[in-house]
Design a protein around this motif. Structure first.
Motif, short mmCIF file in Angstrom:
data_model
loop_
_atom_site.label_atom_id
_atom_site.label_comp_id
_atom_site.label_asym_id
_atom_site.label_seq_id
_atom_site.Cartn_x
_atom_site.Cartn_y
_atom_site.Cartn_z
N VAL A 36 0.82 -1.39 -0.08
CA VAL A 36 -0.01 0.01 0.01
C VAL A 36 1.02 1.22 0.05
O VAL A 36 1.82 1.43 0.90
N ASP A 37 0.69 1.90 -0.96
CA ASP A 37 1.71 3.12 -1.07
C ASP A 37 1.21 4.45 -0.21
O ASP A 37 0.27 4.53 0.43
N GLU A 38 1.96 5.44 -0.47
CA GLU A 38 1.72 6.68 0.54
C GLU A 38 0.42 7.34 0.20
O GLU A 38 -0.09 8.30 0.87
N ALA A 39 -0.38 7.13 -1.19
CA ALA A 39 -1.57 7.60 -1.48
C ALA A 39 -2.73 6.68 -0.99
O ALA A 39 -3.72 7.27 -0.99
N GLY A 40 -2.29 5.56 -0.26
CA GLY A 40 -3.30 4.71 0.25
C GLY A 40 -3.93 3.93 -0.81
O GLY A 40 -4.89 3.04 -0.63
N VAL A 41 -3.15 3.87 -1.96
CA VAL A 41 -3.27 2.72 -2.85
C VAL A 41 -2.85 1.46 -2.51
O VAL A 41 -1.59 1.18 -2.54
N ARG A 42 -3.69 0.42 -2.67
CA ARG A 42 -3.19 -0.92 -2.80
C ARG A 42 -2.67 -1.49 -4.06
O ARG A 42 -3.36 -1.57 -4.91
N LEU A 43 -1.45 -2.12 -4.35
CA LEU A 43 -0.77 -2.50 -5.35
C LEU A 43 -0.19 -3.61 -5.44
O LEU A 43 0.22 -4.09 -4.10
N GLU A 74 -10.98 7.75 -0.16
CA GLU A 74 -9.80 8.71 0.09
C GLU A 74 -8.61 8.72 -1.09
O GLU A 74 -8.37 9.69 -1.53
N SER A 75 -8.27 7.45 -1.53
CA SER A 75 -7.00 7.55 -2.36
C SER A 75 -7.71 7.90 -3.72
O SER A 75 -6.96 8.65 -4.43
N LEU A 76 -8.85 7.79 -4.08
CA LEU A 76 -9.54 8.22 -5.22
C LEU A 76 -9.54 9.63 -5.39
O LEU A 76 -9.36 10.08 -6.42
N LYS A 77 -9.68 10.24 -4.17
CA LYS A 77 -9.73 11.64 -4.29
C LYS A 77 -8.08 12.32 -4.58
O LYS A 77 -8.09 13.32 -5.25
N VAL A 78 -7.31 11.27 -4.25
CA VAL A 78 -5.73 11.92 -4.67
C VAL A 78 -5.41 11.65 -6.17
O VAL A 78 -4.88 12.54 -6.44
N LEU A 79 -6.02 10.59 -6.54
CA LEU A 79 -5.52 10.18 -7.97
C LEU A 79 -6.54 10.48 -9.06
O LEU A 79 -6.30 10.53 -10.22
N GLY A 80 -7.89 10.68 -8.52
CA GLY A 80 -9.12 11.16 -9.41
C GLY A 80 -8.89 12.26 -10.31
O GLY A 80 -8.92 12.24 -11.42
N PRO A 81 -8.26 13.40 -9.74
CA PRO A 81 -8.40 14.69 -10.67
C PRO A 81 -7.43 14.61 -11.74
O PRO A 81 -7.82 15.18 -12.92
#
Lengths: 430, 430
Positions: B108-115, B397-404
């Motif tokens: 899970v990275d610092e943006a909260g994305v599980r990869l 929450e992580s979609l808010k980081v990567l979404g825009p």
């Protein structure tokens, strides 16, 4: 198309979805063979001629190359929001792919044999970037960054510029990714130039990148002359979703595949017939609002499907049969269903992971196996730009351990020089 | 052929060695296309017809399958020395390949994305084993064991049995390696049956294994329908040796490649003209003593070369140009030269490591890239029988980081449904 697992005829209808031929036909193969032969035999003259005919511009006038300065200017000229988005995508793609770098290995075993494997990048990679309707800077990042991470010394890009027009976003991405050469050519002729070399364009070792049916067939035909990532066909998405999802969200996910091309395939599995109805309605409602409505409508009508299953568990063997490029699992516990998946290119877990996130900024590669090839193929990775050399070293002592078995097997296979190369060193009387 | 780097015309002569076309011609490609089309369209009837015509036996009489009991009997009937040699080979190949098994990853990275990425074996693999002159049990082990180590559930082997004759050593190896099905078919028709399925023969996902020009071309043509290991062409060896070697040993090494086939290539680089003479004499003296003399003579005369270089260091860039399948470095400090090699399939280090050891019992795979393909390809490995599924999971929450950024890029690429699938979830006003 609406299917229900419980209905008569489901098996045959599902089989048709699995076997749907959305691939290049024999005519394409013949045309491509003609183009490749011309490029191989006549070099850049053939490339120029096909570009004049198919892209409508004269390379002698427009120039063969797009210069690094032009790429840098395009990058610097981007509006800040877009430049930041590209930067974020590039950084995240780089981080994900760095974890793919293979480690060299070396050990000495109990017989005293030194063994190991060593990875090295290829010398040069060619990246195909589509032009025209499908001019995608994201594709460029997805191809170029793994090659850079692998350590490829010469990164060559081809991009068609129909009518001579370039795409600023693609050039900006080329600058950001560190592409070394950009040639304004496309189609099968570009693949031929990369594989065989063509005058000023030196040949490369690996060719990757998506393209139309001609490009895909050309890559298939040059496979072996160069390495390629995978034969790429039309895209597909499978969404597995329960009734707790917002039907509008799922409809948008299905359409995000359908809007790519009229031959893409979008399939929803759900365990709720009422939800299936709502998604179908939402799809119909959303399509007219899209600038890509014509393509999306055609793709959805021809290749879209909503399949109602008694439980989502029962969908999973069907998903494996489809071996989809993209699989989205929109449930509270997506991991439980993901654990049952054997064949998929990339999987998107949970209600807040629309496939589009993976197309751009998540990090994993969006160049993925299509057309059921996830049964045996993987998405593009750093490994596609590297190769492994195995090695071994024996001492006189360890040759004594392994030599006699080698002599026995070589003689049994009828290869006396093999046996002799060992026997001489061991002073065996053979 | 004797070349000297210092002589006029060397560059052109060396270029001819690098470019030597020893590959399938257009006629082979056409014949193979015809056979594959027939097998795809007519199934086992076509396979039976080609087997009758090309292998001279009727499958209805000889039987399509060779039964597991026959393979076990062949293994148990081997003379003890040979059985022990096969056992040693299988055990060492297994140990080497087990180190190739890839590890799954997840973070899970610092943006909260599980990869992460997950590796799975293919469901079924088809192993081509040549019959007739080149009936090699070692090939079977080299193909079957990596598939088994990968975890492939269904291992299918095809082996032509010309005139209906089977090869006990091949059957014994099939038993030892744990092959699940053995079909007595070969040639392009066997590759077609594996790729498309043919009646009683269910299709597989990956086809590997060496074969003649027809088999190699058939694999090339079905690539994409199934995975393949690599287009295999004629074999080659490059030996780099100083004058401290026994010329008889080096001659045997060169001949161990030459005896395979008239189109194989054996090249020696040495820094000592006198040593070059001695090796040439030893080759001529050894050839008549071989049961494979006719083939070895033809290969050596047509494709053999001894190249004198001022220093062995200066040989290494030339070796990279050749990107040989096998590279033997017979010096006191082979590592120093090996460090300079970028392109080679497998490297054999030191005076006591004849290439033949790698063909049988050392452990690394002997299915290696030929025809300069070591520039971009690797030897057969466990990875050829597995594929990788990438995955990602976002929270709100992580979609808010990567979404825009995703919305910005999707809109820039003209893909509104992509943007919408994200915007809806973020309740963005798009």
């Amino acid at each position: 198309m609406r299917l229900d697992v419980g209905e008569a005829g489901f098996a045959a209808q599902f089989e048709a979805l699995v076997d749907a031929r959305r691939e290049a036909d024999a005519d394409v193969a013949r045309d491509v063979a003609t183009i490749l032969r011309a490029v191989r035999d006549e070099g850049e003259a053939a490339v120029a001629a096909f570009t004049r005919k198919l892209d409508g511009h004269d390379l002698a006038e427009t120039g063969w190359r797009i210069e690094p300065a032009d790429c840098r200017a395009a990058y610097e000229g981007l509006e800040p929001e877009l430049r930041a988005a590209l930067d974020l995508a590039a950084a995240r793609i780089r981080t994900y792919h760095e974890k793919q770098k293979p480690e060299d290995s070396e050990w000495v075993d109990e017989a005293g044999v030194r063994l190991g494997a060593r990875w090295r990048p290829v010398d040069a990679a060619g990246l195909y970037v589509p032009g025209g309707r499908a001019a995608y800077p994201s594709s460029l990042l997805m191809n170029a960054i793994p090659a850079k991470v692998a350590g490829v010394g010469r990164l060559v890009m081809t991009v068609p510029t129909p009518g001579g027009q370039t795409n600023a976003l693609v050039l900006a991405a080329a600058h950001l990714a560190g592409v070394d050469e950009v040639w304004r050519i496309g189609g099968a002729q570009a693949i031929g130039a990369l594989a065989y070399g063509a005058g000023r364009i030196a040949r490369v070792d690996v060719v990757t990148g998506p393209g139309n049916a001609w490009v895909a067939e050309a890559k298939r035909q040059v496979y072996g002359v160069v390495g390629i990532d995978m034969v790429a066909g039309p895209s597909e998405i499978v969404v597995v979703a329960d009734a707790k999802n917002d039907p509008e969200w799922i409809a948008a996910d299905l359409l995000s595949q359908a809007e790519h091309d009229t031959v893409t395939q979008s399939i929803l599995f759900t365990d709720d017939a009422g939800f299936a109805d709502k998604v179908a309605e939402a799809v119909d409602r959303q399509i007219p609002e899209l600038a890509t409505a014509t393509v999306a409508r055609a793709a959805w009508d021809a290749n879209g499907a909503i399949i109602v299953v008694p439980t989502l568990d029962e969908a999973m063997p069907l998903v494996d049969r489809l071996a989809p490029e993209h699989l989205q699992i929109a449930t509270d516990d997506p991991q439980a269903l993901f654990d049952r998946v054997r064949h998929a290119g990339s999987v998107f877990l949970g209600r807040y992971t629309p496939e589009a996130i993976g197309d751009y900024v998540a990090g994993p590669n969006h160049v993925l196996p299509t057309g059921r090839r996830a049964r045996f193929a993987s998405g593009l990775s750093v490994l596609d730009f590297m190769k492994r050399t195995s090695f071994l070293g024996l001492t006189e002592e360890s040759l004594k351990v392994l030599g006699p078995a080698t002599v026995a097997l070589a003689e049994a296979e009828g290869l006396p020089a093999h046996a002799r190369s060992v026997a001489l060193r061991l002073r065996l009387n053979r």
